[in-house]
Design an enzyme around this catalytic site. Structure first.
Site, PDB file in Angstrom:
ATOM      1  N   PHE A   1       0.815  -1.221   0.000  1.00  0.00           N
ATOM      2  CA  PHE A   1       0.000   0.000   0.000  1.00  0.00           C
ATOM      3  C   PHE A   1       0.844   1.265   0.000  1.00  0.00           C
ATOM      4  CE2 PHE A   1       0.782  -0.125   4.543  1.00  0.00           C
ATOM      5  CZ  PHE A   1       0.638   1.177   4.984  1.00  0.00           C
ATOM      6  N   LYS A   2       2.096   1.165   0.459  1.00  0.00           N
ATOM      7  CA  LYS A   2       2.956   2.351   0.512  1.00  0.00           C
ATOM      8  C   LYS A   2       3.188   2.937  -0.886  1.00  0.00           C
ATOM      9  CE  LYS A   2       3.546   1.482   4.918  1.00  0.00           C
ATOM     10  NZ  LYS A   2       4.782   1.184   5.627  1.00  0.00           N
ATOM     11  N   ASP A   3       3.080   2.104  -1.930  1.00  0.00           N
ATOM     12  CA  ASP A   3       3.291   2.607  -3.297  1.00  0.00           C
ATOM     13  C   ASP A   3       2.288   3.698  -3.666  1.00  0.00           C
ATOM     14  OD1 ASP A   3       5.453   0.913  -4.074  1.00  0.00           O
ATOM     15  OD2 ASP A   3       4.042  -0.733  -4.414  1.00  0.00           O
TER      16      ASP A   3
ATOM     17  N   THR B   1       7.660   0.450   3.660  1.00  0.00           N
ATOM     18  CA  THR B   1       7.963   1.846   3.326  1.00  0.00           C
ATOM     19  C   THR B   1       9.290   1.953   2.594  1.00  0.00           C
ATOM     20  OG1 THR B   1       6.676   2.859   5.096  1.00  0.00           O
ATOM     21  CG2 THR B   1       8.541   4.108   4.308  1.00  0.00           C
TER      22      THR B   1
END
Length: 463
Positions: free
Chosen positions: A109-111, A142
């Protein structure tokens, strides 16, 4: 839109300056002076937008000092790297809606935030002619997302600290196999909290920060949170019109950043009934919500390592609102934490917390059991972090509620846990095939501030 610090010690900043500052110079975290309320008419209009269009509509409210055409181009370029046309699709499984946030370059999800932040940094540095040295700490995702967001970009170096041996093997390889000259990986002997404390100390050394032009990619950077606000709206639009049920979001979190983005969406007027905060055994946030106990403990290694955190850095942003936007109270709370290892709360404050949040701590065996059960019942593979969120949704969601669970990583990033739970290896997406054969580069050192500071100095001067 101007930005202020949770600790009240800086003059208001523009969005551009807030992005480049990262951590506020008074040690606090940056927030907009006000959160705009979105009308029902606007919500209805936004429901018809593509992900990129919705991202532009929301981010442009907060980034009003970037020309609209430039901002739109930055957003379009950032999400062109994703492999799914919906960017963050929602899939229904066993009565639970799964918000898949793992279709970016590093399958996490950090993308969603870091592809945008990397492009923002490059854009702002090109305009100013300055250079930036990014310093970040990671519990797993991250780091790789940040590295892939800025690798090879002009005028940027990146230094990422991760705790040696405490990420998954895939997470480590996604970082250390990026050998661009501007990328520097540091494996520190210690915990994620040790790494995060070093990064915060470096940023609080204002002379060092200025001399070496430090920038932040951790979720202390407001732009990270802002980008994540978008997918709460996007998912709500895809689920809310399917029935009369109230929508809740179940969020696996250790650092409070992802769930804080949901809280911002709710402050803007998105009709979220509850935010379900899911943790593993490192449950400082669950103890806070359920028992009013925000006290530091020891980090316990688990199969969901990205949540193996005790000190949740984004919690300070939430406290600012819980304390009615009073910076003095925030400062006092963190003085208490430094002195006593805990922050105390009144009954009235905890009543307000529980009006917004529910929480569940899910242990390692329960995590493996839910991966196995969900796969058996649906054929769908959950990574261990998502499994923690699904368990919380199944246990905490009422009959009049519809849960959306944030799937924070692809199961292949945590193959050992998935195989242990199901007896099957998760399929490898193309981006991971052969990663173990790639050359790698990483420096291993103690979690020692001065040693890491010297390393940064040497690499910056060498370039």
């Amino acid at each position: 839109m101007k930005y202020i610090s949770t600790r009240g010690g800086i003059a208001p900043l523009s969005f551009r300056d807030a992005v480049m500052m990262g951590l506020a110079t008074d040690g606090g975290l940056l927030l907009p002076e006000s959160i705009p309320a979105i009308s029902r008419e606007t919500l209805a209009a936004w429901q018809k937008l593509s992900y990129q269009e919705l991202a532009f509509a929301i981010i442009s409210i907060y980034a009003d000092d970037i020309p609209p055409a430039d901002l739109k181009a930055l957003i379009d370029r950032s999400y062109a790297t994703f492999t799914h046309p919906d960017i963050t699709p929602v899939v229904a499984k066993n009565g639970v809606e799964i918000l898949e946030l793992f279709h970016g370059p590093t399958l996490a999800f950090k993308d969603v935030a870091l592809q945008l932040l990397g492009n923002l940094f490059e854009y702002l540095l090109k305009e100013s002619g300055k250079k930036l040295n990014i310093i970040g700490a990671t519990s797993g995702d991250t780091g790789s997302a940040a590295i892939h967001g800025v690798r090879g970009k002009e005028n940027i170096n990146i230094f990422i600290l991760h705790p040696l041996g405490k990420t998954s093997p895939i997470q480590a390889m996604q970082m250390t196999t990026v050998t661009d000259p501007n990328v520097h990986n540091i494996a520190a002997r210690g915990t994620f909290d040790d790494c995060q404390n070093i990064v915060k100390t470096l940023f609080n050394d204002l002379a060092f920060k200025e001399e070496y032009s430090l920038g932040a990619v951790n979720s202390i950077n407001w732009a990270r949170v802002l980008a994540q606000v978008v997918y709460y709206f996007y998912a709500w639009f895809r689920v809310a019109d399917q029935g009369k049920k109230k929508v809740v979001f179940s969020v696996p979190t250790g650092n409070f950043g992802d769930i804080f983005a949901g809280y911002v969406a709710k402050l803007m007027g998105l009709p979220i009934d509850k935010l379900l905060l899911a943790t593993n055994e490192n449950n400082i946030l669950s103890r806070f919500i359920n028992d009013g106990d925000y006290s530091l403990g020891h980090v316990v290694p688990t199969v969901s390592p990205s949540m193996d955190i005790q000190l949740a850095s984004n919690f300070e942003r939430y406290l600012y609102y819980l304390y009615d936007q009073d910076p003095a109270r925030v400062r006092n709370a963190f003085a208490e934490l430094a002195r006593d290892g805990r922050i105390s709360f009144s009954k009235n404050e905890m009543d307000r917390v529980r009006a917004e949040f529910l929480s569940l701590s899910v242990n390692q065996q329960e995590t493996l059991d839910i991966i196995a059960r969900f796969h058996k019942e649906t054929g769908y593979l959950l990574d261990p972090h998502t499994a923690v969120g699904v368990k919380a949704a199944l246990d905490l969601t009422g009959p009049d509620q519809q849960a959306i669970c944030l799937a924070t990583a692809h199961p292949a990033k945590f193959g050992e846990a998935v195989t242990r739970a199901t007896g099957q290896d998760p399929p490898f997406p193309p981006s991971l095939v052969g990663i173990d054969k790639l050359p790698s580069r990483c420096e291993t050192m103690d979690a020692d501030l001065e040693q890491i500071k010297q390393f940064v100095k040497e690499k910056v001067k060498a370039r």
